[in-house]
Design an enzyme around this catalytic site. Structure first.
Site, short mmCIF file in Angstrom:
data_model
loop_
_atom_site.label_atom_id
_atom_site.label_comp_id
_atom_site.label_asym_id
_atom_site.label_seq_id
_atom_site.Cartn_x
_atom_site.Cartn_y
_atom_site.Cartn_z
N ASP A 1 83.39 82.02 48.57
CA ASP A 1 82.05 82.52 48.23
C ASP A 1 81.06 81.36 48.20
O ASP A 1 81.12 80.50 47.33
CB ASP A 1 82.08 83.18 46.84
N ILE B 1 85.84 85.25 41.55
CA ILE B 1 85.69 84.04 42.38
C ILE B 1 85.54 82.78 41.52
O ILE B 1 84.49 82.14 41.51
CB ILE B 1 84.47 84.19 43.33
N SER C 1 86.48 75.58 40.97
CA SER C 1 86.86 74.29 40.39
C SER C 1 86.74 73.25 41.48
O SER C 1 86.89 73.55 42.67
CB SER C 1 88.28 74.32 39.83
N TYR D 1 73.70 76.81 47.75
CA TYR D 1 74.72 75.84 47.37
C TYR D 1 74.72 74.60 48.29
O TYR D 1 75.40 73.62 48.00
CB TYR D 1 76.12 76.47 47.36
N LYS E 1 74.84 84.15 51.09
CA LYS E 1 73.78 84.93 50.42
C LYS E 1 72.40 84.45 50.87
O LYS E 1 72.22 83.26 51.13
CB LYS E 1 73.89 84.77 48.89
N HIS F 1 70.89 87.43 47.07
CA HIS F 1 71.38 86.61 45.94
C HIS F 1 70.85 87.10 44.59
O HIS F 1 71.60 87.19 43.62
CB HIS F 1 70.98 85.15 46.19
P1 NAD Z 1 83.25 79.56 36.63
O1 NAD Z 1 83.13 80.57 35.54
O2 NAD Z 1 84.12 79.82 37.78
O3 NAD Z 1 83.64 78.20 35.90
C1 NAD Z 1 83.85 77.03 36.65
C2 NAD Z 1 84.12 75.88 35.69
O4 NAD Z 1 85.20 76.22 34.82
C3 NAD Z 1 84.58 74.66 36.46
O5 NAD Z 1 83.48 73.87 36.87
C4 NAD Z 1 85.44 73.95 35.44
O6 NAD Z 1 84.63 73.21 34.57
C5 NAD Z 1 86.06 75.10 34.67
N1 NAD Z 1 87.40 75.49 35.15
C6 NAD Z 1 87.75 76.09 36.33
N2 NAD Z 1 89.06 76.33 36.38
C7 NAD Z 1 89.58 75.86 35.23
C8 NAD Z 1 90.88 75.83 34.68
N3 NAD Z 1 91.92 76.32 35.34
N4 NAD Z 1 91.05 75.26 33.45
C9 NAD Z 1 90.00 74.77 32.75
N5 NAD Z 1 88.73 74.80 33.20
C10 NAD Z 1 88.52 75.33 34.43
O7 NAD Z 1 81.73 79.20 37.06
P2 NAD Z 1 80.82 79.24 38.35
O8 NAD Z 1 81.14 78.18 39.31
O9 NAD Z 1 79.43 79.30 37.82
O10 NAD Z 1 81.13 80.68 39.02
C11 NAD Z 1 82.11 80.86 40.01
C12 NAD Z 1 81.48 81.18 41.33
O11 NAD Z 1 80.67 82.34 41.25
C13 NAD Z 1 80.50 80.10 41.84
O12 NAD Z 1 81.15 78.96 42.32
C14 NAD Z 1 79.74 80.88 42.87
O13 NAD Z 1 80.52 81.01 44.06
C15 NAD Z 1 79.59 82.24 42.17
N6 NAD Z 1 78.30 82.37 41.45
C16 NAD Z 1 77.40 83.28 41.90
C17 NAD Z 1 76.20 83.44 41.25
C18 NAD Z 1 75.22 84.45 41.75
O14 NAD Z 1 74.06 84.45 41.29
N7 NAD Z 1 75.60 85.31 42.67
C19 NAD Z 1 75.88 82.66 40.13
C20 NAD Z 1 76.82 81.74 39.67
C21 NAD Z 1 78.03 81.61 40.33
#
Ligand code: NAD
Length: 277
Positions: A49, A232, A235, A54, A79, A112
């Protein structure tokens, strides 16, 4: 040899299917995205995704190619950003995204944010309908749409979005929106499923994790999977990317699910969709 896919597929209303668990790449640098995406695919991921915002579509495309798997085995979402809303603007933005990805189609193209103050998401949706008709976006959907935005869109469109990608984690479980999506055949996809890492120290989640011999992250992702959501997690670490995929070999019981249901506070870790754009 590349690990076989671990994720089940979720059917979309348009006849396509999406791997239930994919890799999010928000805040992954373009320069490192290729290595991370290639590594994730090697670990069994088949869904990535990204978004114009990004600034890593080129890296994502390079990672998909470096995996050596046929293009059609990887599900790629991107998006259209708020600045590119409008019919012609969206078609142009899509061309740019496709060029950066180095692909001739995407599996899923999303609006988006609704950016309601701009009042252009219906024009933007017309462009997505055109891209779907042309086969350059196999599926089309939205992100951050509330029930009100969706009702307005559905009342004035022929195509129904197949996905609504929204913030969804134990503090913000989106029950009303999920019910609405389901009633219209729209699959709900969870962004920031780990609450950007912030929910993971919750004592209830830690206790459930200990009970199952898993991490809090795996418990939260397993909870998403058992709700039938697409999810999705992101990390920058390949170890965590692998850890986050190991959620299809254990099950939360009714007591676990009830305890997580009680964590709802309505607290967002991201923005309010009525205020963005
Ligand atoms: P997320 O909730 O996936 O959290 C990611 C963070 O959690 C990492 O940076 C790390 O610090 C921690 N983490 C990940 N795996 C871990 C583990 N196994 N143990 C401990 N900590 C861990 O946050 P995100 O990146 O904001 O969201 C995921 C994805 O959703 C984004 O990468 C993006 O692709 C999507 N997204 C979309 C929108 C939208 O407006 N459509 C907005 C935000 C994110």
């Amino acid at each position: 040899m590349t690990t076989p896919p671990f994720s089940p597929l979720i059917d979309l209303a348009d006849g396509h299917a999406i791997p239930q668990l994919g890799l999010g790449v928000y805040k992954v640098e373009d320069a490192t995205a290729a290595r991370l995406v290639e590594g994730a695919i090697d670990a069994g991921y088949r869904h990535v995704d990204t978004a114009k915002l990004y600034f890593n579509e080129a890296g994502v495309g390079a990672g998909v190619r470096a995996s050596g798997l046929p293009r059609e085995e990887i599900f790629v979402t991107t998006k259209v950003w708020n600045d590119d809303q409008g019919y012609d603007e969206t078609l142009r933005a899509f061309d740019t995204s496709l060029g950066l990805l180095g692909m001739d189609y995407v599996d899923l193209y999303l609006i988006h944010w609704p950016a309601p103050k701009q009042g252009r998401y219906l024009d933007t949706w017309r462009a997505l309908e055109t891209l779907k008709r042309d086969g350059r976006a196999r599926s089309i959907g939205v992100s951050n749409f509330t029930v009100a935005h969706l009702e307005n869109l559905l009342a004035q469109s022929t195509e129904t979005p197949v996905i609504n990608q929204v913030e969804l984690q134990p503090w913000l479980q989106q029950r009303e929106l999920r019910d609405f999506d389901a009633s219209r055949g729209i699959v709900t996809e969870a962004w920031s499923p780990l609450g950007r890492g912030r929910v993971l120290g919750d004592p209830t989640l830690e206790a459930i994790a200990e009970k199952h011999g898993r991490s809090s992250a795996q418990v939260v992702l397993r909870w998403h999977v058992q709700q039938g959501l697409v999810v999705i997690p992101k990390s920058n670490s390949l170890d965590r990317i692998r850890e986050n995929s190991r959620v299809f070999d254990f099950e939360l019981d009714a007591a676990d699910l009830a305890a997580i249901a009680a964590l709802e506070t309505g607290e967002r870790t991201g923005s309010d969709p009525d205020l963005v754009g």
